[in-house]
Design a protein around this motif. Structure first.
Motif, PDB file in Angstrom:
ATOM      1  N   GLN A  56       0.800  -1.226   0.000  1.00 48.16           N
ATOM      2  CA  GLN A  56       0.000   0.000   0.000  1.00 48.16           C
ATOM      3  C   GLN A  56       0.838   1.284   0.000  1.00 48.16           C
ATOM      4  OE1 GLN A  56      -3.762   0.253   0.114  1.00 48.16           O
ATOM      5  NE2 GLN A  56      -3.104  -1.557  -0.991  1.00 48.16           N
ATOM      6  N   ARG A  79       1.964   5.073  -1.202  1.00 47.71           N
ATOM      7  CA  ARG A  79       1.113   6.234  -1.502  1.00 47.71           C
ATOM      8  C   ARG A  79       0.828   6.329  -2.998  1.00 47.71           C
ATOM      9  NH1 ARG A  79       2.179  12.346   0.658  1.00 47.71           N
ATOM     10  NH2 ARG A  79       0.075  13.072   0.254  1.00 47.71           N
ATOM     11  N   TYR A  80       1.866   6.117  -3.812  1.00 47.99           N
ATOM     12  CA  TYR A  80       1.722   6.164  -5.270  1.00 47.99           C
ATOM     13  C   TYR A  80       2.356   4.944  -5.908  1.00 47.99           C
ATOM     14  CZ  TYR A  80       0.794  11.137  -4.614  1.00 47.99           C
ATOM     15  OH  TYR A  80       0.269  12.331  -4.212  1.00 47.99           O
ATOM     16  N   ARG A  88      -7.374   3.820  -8.043  1.00 46.69           N
ATOM     17  CA  ARG A  88      -6.885   3.487  -6.699  1.00 46.69           C
ATOM     18  C   ARG A  88      -6.983   1.987  -6.457  1.00 46.69           C
ATOM     19  NH1 ARG A  88      -5.329   6.715  -3.103  1.00 46.69           N
ATOM     20  NH2 ARG A  88      -5.652   8.928  -3.221  1.00 46.69           N
ATOM     21  N   ARG A 141      -5.397   2.250  -0.630  1.00 46.93           N
ATOM     22  CA  ARG A 141      -5.022   3.652  -0.444  1.00 46.93           C
ATOM     23  C   ARG A 141      -3.955   4.120  -1.434  1.00 46.93           C
ATOM     24  NH1 ARG A 141      -1.618   3.210   5.224  1.00 46.93           N
ATOM     25  NH2 ARG A 141       0.059   2.057   4.274  1.00 46.93           N
ATOM     26  N   THR A 142      -3.563   3.248  -2.350  1.00 45.36           N
ATOM     27  CA  THR A 142      -2.543   3.578  -3.340  1.00 45.36           C
ATOM     28  C   THR A 142      -3.162   4.203  -4.577  1.00 45.36           C
ATOM     29  OG1 THR A 142      -1.169   1.736  -2.599  1.00 45.36           O
ATOM     30  CG2 THR A 142      -0.688   2.644  -4.786  1.00 45.36           C
ATOM     31  N   GLU A 143      -2.620   5.349  -4.985  1.00 45.48           N
ATOM     32  CA  GLU A 143      -3.039   5.967  -6.233  1.00 45.48           C
ATOM     33  C   GLU A 143      -2.110   5.462  -7.331  1.00 45.48           C
ATOM     34  OE1 GLU A 143      -4.128  10.229  -8.250  1.00 45.48           O
ATOM     35  OE2 GLU A 143      -3.221  10.215  -6.275  1.00 45.48           O
TER      36      GLU A 143
END
Length: 71
Positions: A30, A32-33, A48, A51-53
């Motif tokens: 997970q 962030r990006y 997404r 919670r990962t973009e």
């Protein structure tokens, strides 16, 4: 990552290759990006996973506008 909406090229009208291992790593850690490329005209440039973009930074070739990530 192996997600259909990120792998389908709307101009070429075909699916490009994606990585199941990358998708599993995103699900497990997970971040962030998750930045990736290759599909120049994706159905969706981002989505997404938890919670990962996930962002296709290679789609600028089709749009002519580069992706900029500001910290």
């Amino acid at each position: 990552p192996a997600l259909p909406e990120l792998l389908y090229d709307v101009v070429a009208r075909r699916f490009e290759r994606g990585s199941e291992a990358t998708l599993e790593a995103i699900r497990r850690t997970q971040p962030r990006y998750a930045l990736f490329g290759h599909v120049h005209n994706p159905l969706r440039a981002r989505t997404r996973v938890g919670r990962t973009e996930c962002v296709n930074v290679g789609h600028f070739r089709g749009k002519g506008v580069p992706f900029v990530l500001e910290w």
